[in-house]
Design a protein around this motif. Structure first.
Motif, PDB file in Angstrom:
ATOM      1  N   LEU A  84      12.197   5.457  53.076  1.00  0.00           N
ATOM      2  CA  LEU A  84      11.617   6.798  53.144  1.00  0.00           C
ATOM      3  C   LEU A  84      10.096   6.728  53.301  1.00  0.00           C
ATOM      4  O   LEU A  84       9.494   7.607  53.934  1.00  0.00           O
ATOM      5  CB  LEU A  84      11.980   7.598  51.891  1.00  0.00           C
ATOM      6  CG  LEU A  84      13.457   7.989  51.761  1.00  0.00           C
ATOM      7  CD1 LEU A  84      13.722   8.661  50.421  1.00  0.00           C
ATOM      8  CD2 LEU A  84      13.865   8.921  52.911  1.00  0.00           C
ATOM      9  N   ALA A  85       9.469   5.689  52.753  1.00  0.00           N
ATOM     10  CA  ALA A  85       8.017   5.536  52.869  1.00  0.00           C
ATOM     11  C   ALA A  85       7.582   5.289  54.310  1.00  0.00           C
ATOM     12  O   ALA A  85       6.408   5.487  54.655  1.00  0.00           O
ATOM     13  CB  ALA A  85       7.532   4.398  51.975  1.00  0.00           C
ATOM     14  N   ALA A 112      13.751   3.881  48.766  1.00  0.00           N
ATOM     15  CA  ALA A 112      12.377   4.366  48.650  1.00  0.00           C
ATOM     16  C   ALA A 112      11.484   3.794  49.746  1.00  0.00           C
ATOM     17  O   ALA A 112      10.692   4.521  50.352  1.00  0.00           O
ATOM     18  CB  ALA A 112      11.818   4.007  47.271  1.00  0.00           C
ATOM     19  N   ILE A 113      11.607   2.506  50.038  1.00  0.00           N
ATOM     20  CA  ILE A 113      10.724   1.920  51.040  1.00  0.00           C
ATOM     21  C   ILE A 113      11.087   2.392  52.452  1.00  0.00           C
ATOM     22  O   ILE A 113      10.233   2.512  53.322  1.00  0.00           O
ATOM     23  CB  ILE A 113      10.706   0.379  50.952  1.00  0.00           C
ATOM     24  CG1 ILE A 113       9.474  -0.164  51.696  1.00  0.00           C
ATOM     25  CG2 ILE A 113      12.000  -0.234  51.487  1.00  0.00           C
ATOM     26  CD1 ILE A 113       9.196  -1.627  51.431  1.00  0.00           C
ATOM     27  N   TYR A 163       4.492   3.010  49.622  1.00  0.00           N
ATOM     28  CA  TYR A 163       3.768   3.410  50.828  1.00  0.00           C
ATOM     29  C   TYR A 163       2.396   2.743  50.884  1.00  0.00           C
ATOM     30  O   TYR A 163       1.789   2.646  51.962  1.00  0.00           O
ATOM     31  CB  TYR A 163       3.613   4.928  50.843  1.00  0.00           C
ATOM     32  CG  TYR A 163       2.701   5.471  51.919  1.00  0.00           C
ATOM     33  CD1 TYR A 163       3.084   5.449  53.260  1.00  0.00           C
ATOM     34  CD2 TYR A 163       1.462   6.013  51.607  1.00  0.00           C
ATOM     35  CE1 TYR A 163       2.254   5.947  54.256  1.00  0.00           C
ATOM     36  CE2 TYR A 163       0.623   6.514  52.582  1.00  0.00           C
ATOM     37  CZ  TYR A 163       1.028   6.486  53.901  1.00  0.00           C
ATOM     38  OH  TYR A 163       0.201   6.984  54.880  1.00  0.00           O
ATOM     39  N   PHE A 221      10.866   8.818  42.936  1.00  0.00           N
ATOM     40  CA  PHE A 221       9.816   9.480  43.714  1.00  0.00           C
ATOM     41  C   PHE A 221       8.492   8.724  43.604  1.00  0.00           C
ATOM     42  O   PHE A 221       7.743   8.608  44.580  1.00  0.00           O
ATOM     43  CB  PHE A 221       9.648  10.931  43.255  1.00  0.00           C
ATOM     44  CG  PHE A 221      10.851  11.785  43.530  1.00  0.00           C
ATOM     45  CD1 PHE A 221      11.260  12.038  44.824  1.00  0.00           C
ATOM     46  CD2 PHE A 221      11.604  12.313  42.483  1.00  0.00           C
ATOM     47  CE1 PHE A 221      12.381  12.809  45.089  1.00  0.00           C
ATOM     48  CE2 PHE A 221      12.724  13.087  42.735  1.00  0.00           C
ATOM     49  CZ  PHE A 221      13.115  13.344  44.040  1.00  0.00           C
ATOM     50  N   PHE A 279       2.430  13.564  47.985  1.00  0.00           N
ATOM     51  CA  PHE A 279       2.363  12.199  47.459  1.00  0.00           C
ATOM     52  C   PHE A 279       1.242  12.066  46.439  1.00  0.00           C
ATOM     53  O   PHE A 279       1.396  11.403  45.410  1.00  0.00           O
ATOM     54  CB  PHE A 279       2.153  11.207  48.605  1.00  0.00           C
ATOM     55  CG  PHE A 279       3.419  10.778  49.278  1.00  0.00           C
ATOM     56  CD1 PHE A 279       4.514  11.618  49.350  1.00  0.00           C
ATOM     57  CD2 PHE A 279       3.527   9.526  49.860  1.00  0.00           C
ATOM     58  CE1 PHE A 279       5.683  11.222  49.974  1.00  0.00           C
ATOM     59  CE2 PHE A 279       4.688   9.110  50.477  1.00  0.00           C
ATOM     60  CZ  PHE A 279       5.777   9.963  50.542  1.00  0.00           C
ATOM     61  N   ILE A 305       8.623   5.761  45.996  1.00  0.00           N
ATOM     62  CA  ILE A 305       8.358   6.116  47.399  1.00  0.00           C
ATOM     63  C   ILE A 305       6.852   6.108  47.663  1.00  0.00           C
ATOM     64  O   ILE A 305       6.373   5.552  48.658  1.00  0.00           O
ATOM     65  CB  ILE A 305       8.940   7.502  47.737  1.00  0.00           C
ATOM     66  CG1 ILE A 305      10.463   7.496  47.626  1.00  0.00           C
ATOM     67  CG2 ILE A 305       8.531   7.915  49.160  1.00  0.00           C
ATOM     68  CD1 ILE A 305      11.087   8.869  47.809  1.00  0.00           C
ATOM     69  N   SER A 359      17.101   1.351  43.743  1.00  0.00           N
ATOM     70  CA  SER A 359      16.744   2.505  44.575  1.00  0.00           C
ATOM     71  C   SER A 359      15.508   2.252  45.407  1.00  0.00           C
ATOM     72  O   SER A 359      15.207   3.020  46.329  1.00  0.00           O
ATOM     73  CB  SER A 359      16.523   3.743  43.701  1.00  0.00           C
ATOM     74  OG  SER A 359      15.326   3.645  42.950  1.00  0.00           O
TER      75      SER A 359
END
Length: 481
Positions: free
Chosen positions: A40-41, A37-38, A199, A192, A418, A195, A33
């Motif tokens: 979305l970051a 995640a990256i 970031y 989550f 975050f 993510i 996943s």
């Protein structure tokens, strides 16, 4: 400083130690996943870049985050925008140095010298060396940075080539493994967290506003450096994660003890089966270099924040001093370097107090301090058109007002969300940052009152830009009133 050197500094900060540690840590925790995640970051990264494009284009100064907070939000918030990034940078310096200490024995074993490495000595070596380099001067530091970044990128490309050569699409299925003992057995929390932590490399773009006025033609070059540097960082980071999962599977990132594998990217690269030993050695060398680029750039950029605040007497004027021979803010560099060096001997004793491992706890400190600072900068962006209308109007890079407000609100909201997500994994880190902020507030009140007794109005000094500070308008009525 030319734009080419600034781009190297930015890439060195973003693609620093975190890119060689965090992806494998997150692959072990969140499986395939992390690809999603990256991606979305990138959304908060884009919002952050837009925010800094506008602020840096309108008011390009050294110590940008502090100046934006103090001039566009309020003196107290400007002070917090010094102290919060400073404590985050102290933590990040230790994180990078510990990453160096973890990779060094793996590298030595690869080349046939399997010897124990004393963690404290390794941390002192890398932090002390680059403290000296930055004390001597930014030109020396910047030239070194270009060479370091070239090695770093070569190692990353080697890893990517090895991963793509052994690429298997089946490694992405299932995207959210939820079987017994697998990452999502107890829910989506690891996704989550991934993510947020993936970031971290993208936070390197904030460096450019900390050295604003040292950049040649900063009004034009800040947008260029951000656009080129962060586009490169985003593409390379995403491809690296794809190669990590596709080439070795997420299980390759898990050690025999269930924790992230020792050697991180280098160890996973060895599992590909497509890289010669020399290629794996290059990845390990690049990781060591990544630690160096992180430490080097943090010293270079954030010492300018301390120097800038000292010009306003917010911090002791002692730290505003410029070295007669090297023309560097040498005292501010020492201020940034000494605390991590002092903590190094106690690292082995801190795990029992921090909850998670100390190196993971440091990541939470970094993220929490950075996101709190970004929330203040979001308020600064919102206030820019009203506080300095001419600088906003004539900025080389100008966001339309509705977009500006959307970017400001987006940064504030996403930074808060975050921060809460990552702080939940180590509440003690959040407590440390909050206590540090409270102590900073007490120090601010004391400094204001002390200077007032001596006839200096600190709040007034912090409410206007200095005449020497550049921008689309060198002087204007709104700047100095």
């Amino acid at each position: 400083m030319g734009p080419g050197i600034a781009i190297a500094l930015l890439i060195g900060t973003a693609l620093g130690m975190s890119i060689f540690l965090v992806p494998t840590q997150m692959a072990a925790e969140a499986g395939p996943s992390i690809i999603l995640a990256i991606l979305l970051a990138i959304i908060p990264m884009a919002l952050g870049v837009l925010q800094l494009l506008q602020l840096g284009g309108a008011i390009p100064v050294a110590g940008g985050a502090y100046v934006y907070g103090s001039r566009l939000v309020g003196p107290f918030w400007g002070f917090l925008n010094i102290m919060l990034p400073v404590v985050a940078v102290w933590a990040y310096l230790l994180f990078a140095a510990l990453g160096f200490a973890q990779y060094l024995p793996y590298f030595l074993e690869l080349i046939g010298y399997g010897i124990d490495v004393n963690t404290t000595l390794a941390v002192w070596a890398i932090l002390g060396f680059f403290l000296a380099v930055n004390y001597v001067g930014i030109r020396v530091a910047a030239k070194a940075q270009i060479a370091l970044v070239a090695v770093l990128i070569a190692g990353m490309l080697t890893f990517i080539v090895g991963g793509l050569a052994s690429f298997d699409p089946a490694n992405f299925d299932p995207l959210f493994p939820d079987g017994e003992g697998q990452p999502f057995e107890d829910g989506l929390a690891p996704f989550f967290l991934a993510i947020v932590l993936l970031y971290i490399p993208y936070q390197g773009f904030a460096m450019i506003i900390e050295i604003g006025e040292e950049l040649e033609d900063p009004v034009k070059n800040i947008p260029r450096v951000l656009a080129v540097g962060m586009s490169f960082v985003a593409v390379l980071s995403v491809v690296l994660v794809v190669a990590l999962i596709g080439g070795g599977s997420w299980e390759a990132a898990v050690g025999a003890d269930g924790d992230p594998v020792e050697g991180a990217l280098a160890a996973v690269g060895e599992e590909f089966g497509t890289l010669p030993t020399a290629g794996v050695v290059l990845i390990a060398v690049a990781a060591l270099v990544a630690a160096a680029t992180t430490v080097n750039t943090l010293y270079t950029s954030y010492s300018r924040t301390v120097m800038r605040a000292s010009r306003d007497n917010l911090l002791p004027g002692f730290f505003a001093g410029i070295h007669d021979r090297f023309d560097t803010p040498h005292r501010a560099v020492i201020f940034m370097g000494v605390p991590p060096l002092a903590v190094a001997p106690f690292i082995g004793y801190l795990d029992e107090f921090t909850g998670p491992e100390f190196i993971d706890w440091l990541v939470v400190i970094v993220v929490t301090g950075t996101f709190l600072s970004f929330m203040i900068s979001g308020l600064a962006l919102w206030n820019l058109p009203k506080k300095y209308p001419q600088r906003y109007e004539y900025s080389v890079y100008k966001l339309p007002l509705p977009v500006l407000k959307l970017v400001a609100v987006g940064n504030i909201v996403m930074s808060f969300v975050f921060m809460v997500l990552v702080a939940a994994s180590a509440p003690t880190a959040l407590i440390v940052v909050v206590v540090f902020a409270i102590l900073s507030a007490i120090g601010y009140v004391y400094q204001v009152r002390t200077l007032e007794r001596n006839g200096t109005n600190l709040r007034e000094e912090m409410s206007s830009l200095h005449h020497h500070e550049g921008g689309p308008l060198q002087t204007s009525e709104s700047d100095d009133d």
